[in-house]
Design a protein around this motif. Structure first.
Motif, PDB file in Angstrom:
ATOM      1  N   THR A  75       0.794  -1.226   0.000  1.00  0.00           N
ATOM      2  CA  THR A  75       0.000   0.000   0.000  1.00  0.00           C
ATOM      3  C   THR A  75       0.826   1.275   0.000  1.00  0.00           C
ATOM      4  O   THR A  75       0.385   2.285  -0.499  1.00  0.00           O
ATOM      5  N   ARG A  76       2.014   1.209   0.571  1.00  0.00           N
ATOM      6  CA  ARG A  76       2.746   2.475   0.628  1.00  0.00           C
ATOM      7  C   ARG A  76       3.095   2.963  -0.775  1.00  0.00           C
ATOM      8  O   ARG A  76       3.335   4.142  -0.995  1.00  0.00           O
ATOM      9  N   ASP A  77       3.120   2.028  -1.744  1.00  0.00           N
ATOM     10  CA  ASP A  77       3.435   2.430  -3.121  1.00  0.00           C
ATOM     11  C   ASP A  77       2.213   2.915  -3.894  1.00  0.00           C
ATOM     12  O   ASP A  77       2.342   3.527  -4.937  1.00  0.00           O
ATOM     13  N   VAL A  78       1.014   2.554  -3.416  1.00  0.00           N
ATOM     14  CA  VAL A  78      -0.177   2.786  -4.222  1.00  0.00           C
ATOM     15  C   VAL A  78      -0.961   3.990  -3.724  1.00  0.00           C
ATOM     16  O   VAL A  78      -1.110   4.169  -2.517  1.00  0.00           O
ATOM     17  N   ARG A  79      -1.434   4.786  -4.659  1.00  0.00           N
ATOM     18  CA  ARG A  79      -2.392   5.825  -4.312  1.00  0.00           C
ATOM     19  C   ARG A  79      -3.732   5.432  -4.921  1.00  0.00           C
ATOM     20  O   ARG A  79      -3.904   5.450  -6.140  1.00  0.00           O
ATOM     21  N   TRP A  80      -4.658   5.051  -4.048  1.00  0.00           N
ATOM     22  CA  TRP A  80      -5.950   4.535  -4.501  1.00  0.00           C
ATOM     23  C   TRP A  80      -6.966   5.641  -4.724  1.00  0.00           C
ATOM     24  O   TRP A  80      -7.127   6.529  -3.887  1.00  0.00           O
ATOM     25  N   HIS A  81      -7.674   5.523  -5.838  1.00  0.00           N
ATOM     26  CA  HIS A  81      -8.784   6.423  -6.151  1.00  0.00           C
ATOM     27  C   HIS A  81     -10.056   5.587  -6.148  1.00  0.00           C
ATOM     28  O   HIS A  81     -10.135   4.584  -6.874  1.00  0.00           O
ATOM     29  N   LEU A  82     -11.035   5.958  -5.360  1.00  0.00           N
ATOM     30  CA  LEU A  82     -12.329   5.283  -5.443  1.00  0.00           C
ATOM     31  C   LEU A  82     -13.156   6.041  -6.484  1.00  0.00           C
ATOM     32  O   LEU A  82     -13.417   7.239  -6.334  1.00  0.00           O
ATOM     33  N   ILE A  83     -13.566   5.323  -7.545  1.00  0.00           N
ATOM     34  CA  ILE A  83     -14.235   6.010  -8.664  1.00  0.00           C
ATOM     35  C   ILE A  83     -15.697   5.605  -8.819  1.00  0.00           C
ATOM     36  O   ILE A  83     -16.388   6.130  -9.671  1.00  0.00           O
ATOM     37  N   GLY A  84     -16.158   4.645  -8.003  1.00  0.00           N
ATOM     38  CA  GLY A  84     -17.541   4.181  -8.133  1.00  0.00           C
ATOM     39  C   GLY A  84     -18.365   4.502  -6.896  1.00  0.00           C
ATOM     40  O   GLY A  84     -17.854   5.065  -5.914  1.00  0.00           O
ATOM     41  N   HIS A  85     -19.629   4.101  -6.964  1.00  0.00           N
ATOM     42  CA  HIS A  85     -20.577   4.444  -5.904  1.00  0.00           C
ATOM     43  C   HIS A  85     -20.109   3.949  -4.526  1.00  0.00           C
ATOM     44  O   HIS A  85     -19.653   2.826  -4.388  1.00  0.00           O
ATOM     45  N   LEU A  86     -20.261   4.820  -3.554  1.00  0.00           N
ATOM     46  CA  LEU A  86     -19.862   4.495  -2.185  1.00  0.00           C
ATOM     47  C   LEU A  86     -21.094   4.554  -1.293  1.00  0.00           C
ATOM     48  O   LEU A  86     -21.777   5.582  -1.223  1.00  0.00           O
ATOM     49  N   GLN A  87     -21.366   3.440  -0.615  1.00  0.00           N
ATOM     50  CA  GLN A  87     -22.458   3.452   0.364  1.00  0.00           C
ATOM     51  C   GLN A  87     -21.922   4.005   1.672  1.00  0.00           C
ATOM     52  O   GLN A  87     -20.752   3.801   2.000  1.00  0.00           O
ATOM     53  N   ARG A  88     -22.823   4.645   2.406  1.00  0.00           N
ATOM     54  CA  ARG A  88     -22.354   5.306   3.626  1.00  0.00           C
ATOM     55  C   ARG A  88     -21.719   4.336   4.614  1.00  0.00           C
ATOM     56  O   ARG A  88     -20.770   4.670   5.311  1.00  0.00           O
ATOM     57  N   ASN A  89     -22.230   3.098   4.632  1.00  0.00           N
ATOM     58  CA  ASN A  89     -21.661   2.156   5.607  1.00  0.00           C
ATOM     59  C   ASN A  89     -20.278   1.619   5.213  1.00  0.00           C
ATOM     60  O   ASN A  89     -19.679   0.845   5.940  1.00  0.00           O
ATOM     61  N   LYS A  90     -19.774   2.028   4.036  1.00  0.00           N
ATOM     62  CA  LYS A  90     -18.428   1.613   3.625  1.00  0.00           C
ATOM     63  C   LYS A  90     -17.405   2.751   3.763  1.00  0.00           C
ATOM     64  O   LYS A  90     -16.230   2.584   3.440  1.00  0.00           O
ATOM     65  N   VAL A  91     -17.862   3.907   4.227  1.00  0.00           N
ATOM     66  CA  VAL A  91     -16.956   5.067   4.294  1.00  0.00           C
ATOM     67  C   VAL A  91     -15.776   4.784   5.211  1.00  0.00           C
ATOM     68  O   VAL A  91     -14.626   5.074   4.888  1.00  0.00           O
ATOM     69  N   LYS A  92     -16.083   4.185   6.369  1.00  0.00           N
ATOM     70  CA  LYS A  92     -15.023   3.900   7.353  1.00  0.00           C
ATOM     71  C   LYS A  92     -13.974   2.953   6.787  1.00  0.00           C
ATOM     72  O   LYS A  92     -12.794   3.051   7.085  1.00  0.00           O
ATOM     73  N   LEU A  93     -14.462   2.015   5.960  1.00  0.00           N
ATOM     74  CA  LEU A  93     -13.558   1.031   5.359  1.00  0.00           C
ATOM     75  C   LEU A  93     -12.567   1.695   4.402  1.00  0.00           C
ATOM     76  O   LEU A  93     -11.372   1.404   4.430  1.00  0.00           O
ATOM     77  N   VAL A  94     -13.077   2.574   3.529  1.00  0.00           N
ATOM     78  CA  VAL A  94     -12.187   3.065   2.464  1.00  0.00           C
ATOM     79  C   VAL A  94     -11.426   4.343   2.805  1.00  0.00           C
ATOM     80  O   VAL A  94     -10.358   4.584   2.250  1.00  0.00           O
ATOM     81  N   LEU A  95     -11.978   5.127   3.709  1.00  0.00           N
ATOM     82  CA  LEU A  95     -11.366   6.449   3.928  1.00  0.00           C
ATOM     83  C   LEU A  95      -9.868   6.406   4.259  1.00  0.00           C
ATOM     84  O   LEU A  95      -9.096   7.191   3.707  1.00  0.00           O
ATOM     85  N   PRO A  96      -9.450   5.482   5.134  1.00  0.00           N
ATOM     86  CA  PRO A  96      -8.008   5.465   5.438  1.00  0.00           C
ATOM     87  C   PRO A  96      -7.153   4.959   4.270  1.00  0.00           C
ATOM     88  O   PRO A  96      -5.933   5.090   4.312  1.00  0.00           O
ATOM     89  N   LEU A  97      -7.783   4.380   3.256  1.00  0.00           N
ATOM     90  CA  LEU A  97      -7.015   3.732   2.179  1.00  0.00           C
ATOM     91  C   LEU A  97      -6.840   4.589   0.938  1.00  0.00           C
ATOM     92  O   LEU A  97      -5.983   4.315   0.108  1.00  0.00           O
ATOM     93  N   VAL A  98      -7.682   5.604   0.772  1.00  0.00           N
ATOM     94  CA  VAL A  98      -7.725   6.290  -0.526  1.00  0.00           C
ATOM     95  C   VAL A  98      -7.047   7.659  -0.511  1.00  0.00           C
ATOM     96  O   VAL A  98      -7.001   8.336   0.519  1.00  0.00           O
ATOM     97  N   THR A  99      -6.551   8.032  -1.674  1.00  0.00           N
ATOM     98  CA  THR A  99      -6.022   9.380  -1.838  1.00  0.00           C
ATOM     99  C   THR A  99      -7.120  10.336  -2.291  1.00  0.00           C
ATOM    100  O   THR A  99      -7.091  11.521  -1.970  1.00  0.00           O
TER     101      THR A  99
END
Ligand SMILES: *Cc1c(COP(=O)(O)O)cnc(C)c1O
Length: 241
Positions: A75-99
């Motif tokens: 992960t330290r090499d990757v900058r993740w972009h979330l480009i598709g629909h996000l449900q509110r209950n998944k925000v906690k999951l992805v927020l720390p992972l995405v740029t």
């Protein structure tokens, strides 16, 4: 270099050349256009090949797949972009992972991201998704709805709203996408005029494999490209695994 790396490298360089040509045609500097490599159809080996070439801005449209891949790749090499629909209950999951989240499509989602950002002490970078192509896109604000909530959106303290994102309706002719892309740029210009000074909306995320050159001519700063990068590669099947 193995054959996957060679193929991915060739594909990548061909796409970069097309980006440069489109930028030149529009009198733009291609350094201001970021390629987000969309990995949703790609095998992990293909993604590793991209990383080994030093390409690390990656996009996934599904939060769960993004999280799973973030675990498997360094992960330290990757900058993740979330480009598709996000449900509110998944925000906690992805927020720390995405740029960056390209797909903020409701005020409630924006508020959830803002609140979670506060809790995690993060300032999430987001784009607001706009649906300008009618039935083509399933998600995104329509223009009128966005105008109504814009002041609420820009008032969310933790969010960093960096621009707009859209998808053009599918068509065999890339020129058909142009009016959607022009409309997104014009909407950005209008919103900038009614926003606080610190909200300069530098980014327009628009353009995919079928229409990225048109998007660049119309001002895209982020192009989201999948298929063109994976050309000529074959998915592992029981027969060739
Ligand atoms: C899949 C996807 C892309 C990339 O599509 P390609 O046509 O494969 O380049 C771009 N943006 C979004 C939102 C996607 O879901």
């Amino acid at each position: 270099m193995n054959s996957i790396e060679t193929q991915v490298g060739d594909n990548y360089h061909r796409v970069r050349e097309r980006i440069a040509t489109a930028a030149k045609r529009a009198g733009r500097n291609s350094n201001e256009i970021m390629l987000v490599a969309v990995t949703k159809y790609a095998e992990l080996d293909w993604v590793r090949a991209l990383l080994s070439l030093g390409i690390n801005e990656l996009g996934e449209n599904r939060p769960q797949q993004l999280a799973a891949r973030a675990k498997e790749l360094p992960t330290r090499d990757v900058r993740w972009h979330l480009i598709g629909h996000l449900q509110r209950n998944k925000v906690k999951l992805v927020l720390p992972l995405v740029t960056m989240i390209h797909s903020v499509d409701s005020i409630r989602l924006a508020e959830e991201i803002d609140g979670t950002g506060k809790k995690l002490d993060l300032r999430p970078r987001v784009l607001v998704e706009v649906n300008l192509s009618g039935e083509g896109a399933k998600h995104g604000f329509d223009r009128t709805a966005l105008a109504e909530v814009w002041q609420t959106l820009v008032g969310l303290e933790q969010l960093q709203i960096e621009g707009l994102m859209t998808m053009a309706a599918y068509s065999d002719n890339p020129e058909d996408a142009r009016q959607t892309f022009t409309a997104l740029r014009e909407l950005r210009d209008q919103l900038r005029r009614v926003s606080p000074a610190e909200i300069s909306l530098p980014h327009l995320s628009m353009g995919m494999t079928g229409d990225f050159e048109i998007a660049i001519e119309e001002g895209a700063t982020l192009v989201r490209i999948g298929s063109a990068l994976w050309q000529g590669l074959e998915h592992a099947t029981p027969a060739n695994r």
